[in-house]
Design an enzyme around this catalytic site. Structure first.
Site, mmCIF file in Angstrom:
data_model
loop_
_atom_site.group_PDB
_atom_site.id
_atom_site.type_symbol
_atom_site.label_atom_id
_atom_site.label_comp_id
_atom_site.label_asym_id
_atom_site.label_seq_id
_atom_site.Cartn_x
_atom_site.Cartn_y
_atom_site.Cartn_z
ATOM 1 N N HIS A 69 0.869 -1.182 0.000
ATOM 2 C CA HIS A 69 0.000 0.000 0.000
ATOM 3 C C HIS A 69 0.913 1.242 0.000
ATOM 4 C CE1 HIS A 69 -2.804 2.961 1.762
ATOM 5 N NE2 HIS A 69 -3.787 2.132 1.453
ATOM 6 N N ASP A 73 3.206 -4.161 8.234
ATOM 7 C CA ASP A 73 1.953 -3.433 8.048
ATOM 8 C C ASP A 73 0.832 -4.464 8.211
ATOM 9 O OD1 ASP A 73 -0.354 -2.367 7.084
ATOM 10 O OD2 ASP A 73 0.507 -1.515 5.265
ATOM 11 N N GLN A 111 -4.288 -5.094 7.067
ATOM 12 C CA GLN A 111 -5.227 -6.090 6.533
ATOM 13 C C GLN A 111 -5.112 -7.433 7.251
ATOM 14 O OE1 GLN A 111 -7.634 -5.393 4.573
ATOM 15 N NE2 GLN A 111 -6.987 -3.406 3.795
ATOM 16 N N LYS A 130 -10.369 -0.666 10.554
ATOM 17 C CA LYS A 130 -10.450 -1.932 9.804
ATOM 18 C C LYS A 130 -10.730 -3.128 10.725
ATOM 19 C CE LYS A 130 -7.319 -0.324 6.204
ATOM 20 N NZ LYS A 130 -8.043 0.012 4.975
ATOM 21 N N CYS A 175 -4.704 2.251 -3.720
ATOM 22 C CA CYS A 175 -3.444 2.770 -3.143
ATOM 23 C C CYS A 175 -2.300 1.777 -3.337
ATOM 24 C CB CYS A 175 -3.593 3.124 -1.662
ATOM 25 S SG CYS A 175 -4.723 4.475 -1.378
HETATM 26 N N1 PMP Z 1 -1.739 -0.591 4.578
HETATM 27 C C1 PMP Z 1 -2.684 -1.403 4.082
HETATM 28 C C2 PMP Z 1 -2.306 -2.804 3.691
HETATM 29 C C3 PMP Z 1 -3.995 -0.939 3.950
HETATM 30 O O1 PMP Z 1 -4.932 -1.744 3.435
HETATM 31 C C4 PMP Z 1 -4.312 0.386 4.358
HETATM 32 C C5 PMP Z 1 -5.714 0.925 4.207
HETATM 33 N N2 PMP Z 1 -6.300 0.680 2.966
HETATM 34 C C6 PMP Z 1 -3.291 1.171 4.867
HETATM 35 C C7 PMP Z 1 -2.027 0.657 4.975
HETATM 36 C C8 PMP Z 1 -3.552 2.576 5.321
HETATM 37 O O2 PMP Z 1 -4.383 2.577 6.439
HETATM 38 P P1 PMP Z 1 -4.993 3.933 6.992
HETATM 39 O O3 PMP Z 1 -5.632 4.619 5.832
HETATM 40 O O4 PMP Z 1 -5.982 3.485 8.016
HETATM 41 O O5 PMP Z 1 -3.872 4.722 7.576
#
Ligand code: PMP
Length: 423
Positions: free
Chosen positions: A125, A203, A206, A229, A368
């Site tokens: 991401h 990270d 997910q 999430k 993203c």
């Molecule tokens: N890393 C991953 C794997 C994600 O799926 C996301 C959210 N789509 C993020 C980072 C970013 O998370 P946040 O927008 O809650 O900061």
């Protein structure tokens, strides 16, 4: 693998009852973007605002003491959810993005130099790419990407090859990909990276909603995830770091709450965890997060994971069976509840808009993960992501809607082609 009692669980989530603009009942399959909140979370936050909300740590009055107690209890609940050895290793951040930026600043600026490499996966991401690009701009280090193969997979051998080739200072990777749905072997890759002397950041944005996180078993140096999430509120996330490391690195954000002493010449930092929590923290959000983690724990992370695997496999198999639909991701046994796909001749945004007409909420775009989409040679995909409250019937509504969209567009494509050939 067994399914959860979704009739019972769905009663806890008021929003799941509604119809969408088209008048169809909602089938919420956009959980990888954000999950919904159970009453337990809404009520815990409501209770705080109604009965005892105040700023924490600073006031010597009843409300402040009650808020402080609840806030610190939320930290304890979070520490126990991830099996952290010490509660002070749990830092409340605004979310995964804020947590990774904190590590890139606090650890990166003090440990990384011009000859160093930050290694990430091609499937990351942007939250786990851009802060490292920014670190590269500050320090002259390089960001390198572990590629995936034609089956959307990344093998141990490729990870080992890249660790060996680049000897990275940091190996930062997602435990589960938000686009491919792949679940990566966190413990194994962390141990391999440590053997090369790399610091490891996971990270878990997910992974936290779907798997039991055990920071001691994973042994990563930093682990981050977001509240929204895991059925919790927005505006809060977790930065877990090994105590020694958090004590060693400087604070990133400066201000009230994170200092021991301030003079006209400088300042000294508070101890953990306050050192990394400058300013008024997300108090009610932390209380909501703790309620969410308790809610998930009571159901059981293993059962939640098993439920999502059943639904994810149904989505995967159903999509693969539709002519003109391509699943973008590994085989179902290597992922849980996330499936991204393409319909021949229909843009992902159009797919998402059409599905909304059927009451099915999915996400479309690059999610993203632009470098991943570039590597796959596509600009956008449609993503359906399941969670504990989703049902096989909702999956079937998705599959019927995709079949319908595909056949409508295939017909209009044929009409367009035949008109063109007649011209
Ligand atoms: N890393 C991953 C794997 C994600 O799926 C996301 C959210 N789509 C993020 C980072 C970013 O998370 P946040 O927008 O809650 O900061």
């Amino acid at each position: 693998m067994s399914l959860l009692d979704t009739d019972r669980i769905r009663e806890d989530f008021p929003v799941l009852d509604r119809n969408v603009a088209s008048g169809q009942p909602l089938a919420y399959l956009d959980n990888a973007a954000s999950t919904q909140r159970p009453r337990a979370v809404i009520d815990a936050m409501d209770d705080c605002y109604r009965r005892y909300y105040s700023n924490v740590h600073r006031g010597i009055h009843t409300l402040s003491e009650e808020s402080t107690r609840a806030y610190e209890m939320a930290r304890k609940t979070t520490a126990s959810f991830i099996n952290a050895p010490a509660t002070c290793e749990v830092i409340f951040a605004a979310g995964t993005t804020a947590a990774i930026n904190t590590v890139a600043r606090s650890w990166g600026d003090t440990h990384v130099g011009p000859d160093d490499v930050i290694l990430v996966l091609i499937s990351e991401h942007h939250a786990n790419i851009v802060p490292w690009h920014q670190l590269a701009a500050r320090t002259g280090c390089r960001v390198e990407f572990v590629p995936m193969d034609e089956n959307f997979e990344i093998s141990d051998a490729v990870v080992a090859e890249y660790l060996d080739r680049f000897q990275p200072k940091m190996f930062a990777f997602a435990a589960a990909s938000n686009t491919l749905g792949s679940e990566y072997p966190v413990q194994r890759w962390t141990s391999m990276a440590h053997d090369y002397g790399a610091t490891v950041l996971i990270d878990a944005a997910q992974a936290a909603p779907h798997q039991q996180i055990d920071v001691q078993a994973w042994d990563a140096d930093f682990i981050v995830f977001s509240g929204h999430k895991v059925c919790g509120p927005t505006g809060i996330g977790v930065l877990y770091g090994k105590q020694e490391l958090l004590e060693e690195i400087p604070a990133f954000l400066g201000g009230g709450g994170m200092i021991l002493n301030v003079t006209t010449d400088g300042f000294t930092s508070q101890e953990l965890p306050e050192k990394f929590e400058a300013g008024t923290p997300p108090i009610v959000e932390a209380i909501g997060l703790a309620a969410a983690l308790k809610y998930l724990s009571a159901i059981g992370m293993d059962r939640i994971h098993a439920h999502e695997c059943v639904l994810g496999q149904r989505v995967d198999a159903g999509l693969r069976a539709i002519d003109g639909v391509r699943v973008i991701g590994p085989t179902a046994d290597k992922k849980a509840g996330i499936n991204s796909f393409l319909i021949d001749g229909v843009h992902a945004h159009d797919v998402s808009q059409f599905l909304d007409g059927y009451g099915v909420a999915v996400r479309a775009g690059h999610h993203c993960t632009m470098p991943l989409h570039e590597a796959m040679g596509v600009t956008a995909t449609t993503r359906a992501s399941c969670y504990l409250y989703n049902t096989p019937a909702e999956v079937d509504r998705l599959l019927e809607a995709v079949t319908d969209v595909r056949s409508k567009f295939a017909k209009s494509g044929r009409r367009r082609r035949s008109r063109r050939s007649a011209e």
